[in-house]
Write an enzyme that holds these catalytic residues in place. Sequence first.
Site, mmCIF file in Angstrom:
data_model
loop_
_atom_site.group_PDB
_atom_site.id
_atom_site.type_symbol
_atom_site.label_atom_id
_atom_site.label_comp_id
_atom_site.label_asym_id
_atom_site.label_seq_id
_atom_site.Cartn_x
_atom_site.Cartn_y
_atom_site.Cartn_z
ATOM 1 C CE LYS A 155 -17.422 -6.875 3.145
ATOM 2 N NZ LYS A 155 -16.770 -8.161 3.430
ATOM 3 C CG PHE A 194 -9.888 -9.861 11.241
ATOM 4 C CD1 PHE A 194 -8.621 -10.237 11.683
ATOM 5 C CD2 PHE A 194 -10.175 -9.927 9.891
ATOM 6 C CE1 PHE A 194 -7.664 -10.670 10.775
ATOM 7 C CE2 PHE A 194 -9.223 -10.361 8.979
ATOM 8 C CZ PHE A 194 -7.959 -10.735 9.419
ATOM 9 C CD GLN A 195 -7.534 -7.556 7.655
ATOM 10 O OE1 GLN A 195 -8.414 -7.320 6.839
ATOM 11 N NE2 GLN A 195 -6.354 -8.073 7.330
ATOM 12 C CG MET A 242 22.189 12.396 3.789
ATOM 13 S SD MET A 242 23.330 13.639 3.170
ATOM 14 C CE MET A 242 22.399 14.309 1.810
ATOM 15 C CD GLU A 268 -1.739 -2.383 1.577
ATOM 16 O OE1 GLU A 268 -0.541 -2.617 1.894
ATOM 17 O OE2 GLU A 268 -2.637 -3.243 1.650
HETATM 18 C C1 LIG Z 1 12.303 5.955 5.709
HETATM 19 C C2 LIG Z 1 13.576 6.612 6.086
HETATM 20 N N1 LIG Z 1 14.393 6.056 7.009
HETATM 21 C C3 LIG Z 1 15.547 6.649 7.345
HETATM 22 C C4 LIG Z 1 15.915 7.837 6.777
HETATM 23 C C5 LIG Z 1 17.227 8.514 7.181
HETATM 24 N N2 LIG Z 1 18.119 8.592 6.026
HETATM 25 C C6 LIG Z 1 18.251 9.723 5.306
HETATM 26 S S1 LIG Z 1 19.261 9.536 4.001
HETATM 27 C C7 LIG Z 1 19.600 7.941 4.411
HETATM 28 C C8 LIG Z 1 20.527 7.108 3.583
HETATM 29 C C9 LIG Z 1 20.004 6.871 2.221
HETATM 30 O O1 LIG Z 1 20.756 5.845 1.615
HETATM 31 P P1 LIG Z 1 20.709 5.615 0.067
HETATM 32 O O2 LIG Z 1 19.311 5.516 -0.386
HETATM 33 O O3 LIG Z 1 21.600 4.483 -0.275
HETATM 34 O O4 LIG Z 1 21.245 6.990 -0.514
HETATM 35 P P2 LIG Z 1 22.726 7.595 -0.453
HETATM 36 O O5 LIG Z 1 22.730 8.611 0.626
HETATM 37 O O6 LIG Z 1 23.678 6.471 -0.189
HETATM 38 O O7 LIG Z 1 22.904 8.207 -1.804
HETATM 39 C C10 LIG Z 1 18.915 7.576 5.575
HETATM 40 C C11 LIG Z 1 19.014 6.267 6.232
HETATM 41 C C12 LIG Z 1 15.031 8.401 5.839
HETATM 42 N N3 LIG Z 1 15.271 9.573 5.269
HETATM 43 N N4 LIG Z 1 13.883 7.774 5.494
#
Ligand SMILES: Cc1ncc(C[n+]2csc(CCOP(=O)(O)OP(=O)(O)O)c2C)c(N)n1
Lengths: 555, 170
Positions: A162, A112-113, A469, A50
């Site tokens: 529903k 349920f749900q 990042m 979803e």
């Molecule tokens: C759902 C979610 N969980 C955690 C984060 C924290 N976060 C921000 S950037 C990042 C790393 C992203 O990794 P990747 O997609 O490999 O991109 P890169 O920075 O390596 O280019 C994280 C864990 C987030 N923004 N969103």
Amino acid sequence: MKMTAAQALVKCLQDQGVDVVFGYPGGNIIPVYDALCTSSEIKHILVRHEQGAVHAADGYARVTGKVGVCIATSGPGATNLVTGIANAYMDSIPLVVITGQVPTTMVGTDAFQEVDITGITIPITKHNYLVRDANKIPLIVKRAFHIASTGRPGPVLIDLPKNVLQQEINFSNPTDLKLLGYKPTCKGHKSQIAAACDLIMKAKQPLIYAGGGIITANGSDVLCTLAEKISAPVACTLMGLGGFPGCHDLSLGMLGLHGTRYANNAVMECDVLIALGVRFDDRVAVDFSSFAPKAKIIHVDIDPAEIGKNVKVDIPIVGDVKQVMEAMLARLDEKNEDEWLAQTKAWKSQYPLKYEPSTGLKPQFIVETIREITDGEAVIVTDVGQHQMWAAQYYRSKKPRTFISSGGLGTMGYGLPAAVGAQVGAPDRDVILITGDGSFQMCMQEFGTAVEQGLPVKVVILNNGSLGMVRQLQEFYCDRRYMAVNFSKNPDFVKFAGVYDSLGLRVTEPGQFRGALEQALKGEGPVIIDCVIDPDENVYPMVLAGQPLSQPVDI
Amino acid sequence: MRHILAVLVENNPGVLTRVAGLFSRRGYNIDSLTVGRTENQNISRMTIVVEGDDLVLEQVTKQLHKLIDVIKINDITSEQYVDRELVLVKVGADAAVRGEIMQIVDIFRARIVDIGQRTLIIECTGDEGKINAVIESLKSFGIKELVRTGKIAMLRGQKFTSLNETREDD
Ligand SMILES: Cc1ncc(C[n+]2csc(CCOP(=O)(O)OP(=O)(O)O)c2C)c(N)n1
Ligand SMILES: [Mg+2]
């Protein structure tokens, strides 16, 4: 006309001009699917989760400017939507989200749900409805579309028990929405607009700070006319990219935490800041107290609550940013501040975006090459992380609704489903997802949706084998104590494409990328290009916490 | 500073949750919140007493306005208004002290609404100061139970917080 409430719902969607919905069925929403069965006007796209449905509806809405619609069942179906609803709320994206609910006789019994999805989503929807009276469905659907798409847009959720869906009603089309408490202000205040124009005419160093509101209001052309008329350089937020041509002489690219040095210098030095459809987000201002320290600030936004929230402004104008810009244009004379323009030009050549030249495969080079091959005309969708910032910095989108990225919530996993929705909304355009190995794995099941639907989304993974990042943050703020940022086991993304009988390509050297992308763009189906990049690459410039915008870390 | 907001809302289920949730979510301090129907059965009226400086109040008001169910907000703090609270106090009242309690009740123009074997229930309406004073005066008899409403308030004279007013504004 007699029909079931579920049929009435489908009819209302058709009347609203909905031709595609993204969804996932389940027990309590079955009556809606049963009604969709006989609708030839609405195409249903079955996703794999979803979250994919809501992000796809969001991507669709961003590309088309229409309201995106998604459907899920009660309980886990509804909770799986939550991230995507919050994402759309933060970025002001118009969605109508439809969820099934347990029968009204069971509501409140932990059936349920059963989950209280209207309760859960109060803080992340513009409004929501739990429908107890089947006869109200036509009115509520009409209200939902109106609320979602007007004023500051946002998601509206309709929760449908529903038994309500199964009830037979006498369909009648409501004319009066009777929304006593909802009247967005679109026309800006005349004397405020006059005051703003006076200020602009006196400005020696004016700067336009443009955001997502420009795109929402379909105001890009007017913005261009305005900037040219008063010769003001334009800095865009992440949400505003594409709202002003990235290749325009007056464009300063993106401002903020990872903004260009010339945009950020301009913020620090400008004497009048014209803030259009923005909200002075902390990723832009970084430090509220030192933002645009020398400037008188004009702030135009349709949401009065954004004005004066983070930064004190001198001339607030509540209204539709396009209408306000048009009113301004009628009052403004042409002007040209040569010294200021020369200054911003000098910054541009003195502090360009740059990266270490290398024989290795650089992420910035990849984005530049995508830009070159597509001439800035592709729809670029991103995920969240370093790759997102490189895409934002180097792609320089030309047109509105072609740079699609999760801004306010920063949702990893947004990219692929949003790209699916974007391709549905723009079937004839090149849709290119620039993602990271971390983000891609959060919703990569939606590759199946793309393949099944024949959506030729091109996925470029900037694969650094890590959560780049976060690794960069740990490098700067934790003395390189790297924790939980490296994947020692990533899937083989080329093989992953293969299991869906799709094309996967691996690029390890700069010389291979162009050919790979050209091959991908020629193909009819979705393609994954796995680009193996240096894991130590950082995003620069970077403004450290507590520092003014003018003093970033840079190479 | 404490502000008194008179708020007209659509009488929909969940409207109280929306308003109360907004206050807690955004970290605004509610002193009290009362709600009830108005002369129009589709419209409820809330009186919200909230603590904060002008900037906070501006945000509170703007954020409240964003709720679709909120029709009108009036910050009446600096206007002429009437405000009332209601309290019920059950005090210990042996025969020996009943006379004394009745005198206090008289002075505050309160009322005795229940007589038990060893207790009385006293009802009192008034502004916050008066309610505080009556409670203070009854303390020495031993307060067994106390229930108190939040504040309700209304502008004096020709100023209104009403739907018609909203219409006139348009
Ligand atoms: C759902 C979610 N969980 C955690 C984060 C924290 N976060 C921000 S950037 C990042 C790393 C992203 O990794 P990747 O997609 O490999 O991109 P890169 O920075 O390596 O280019 C994280 C864990 C987030 N923004 N969103
Ligand atoms: Mg990565």
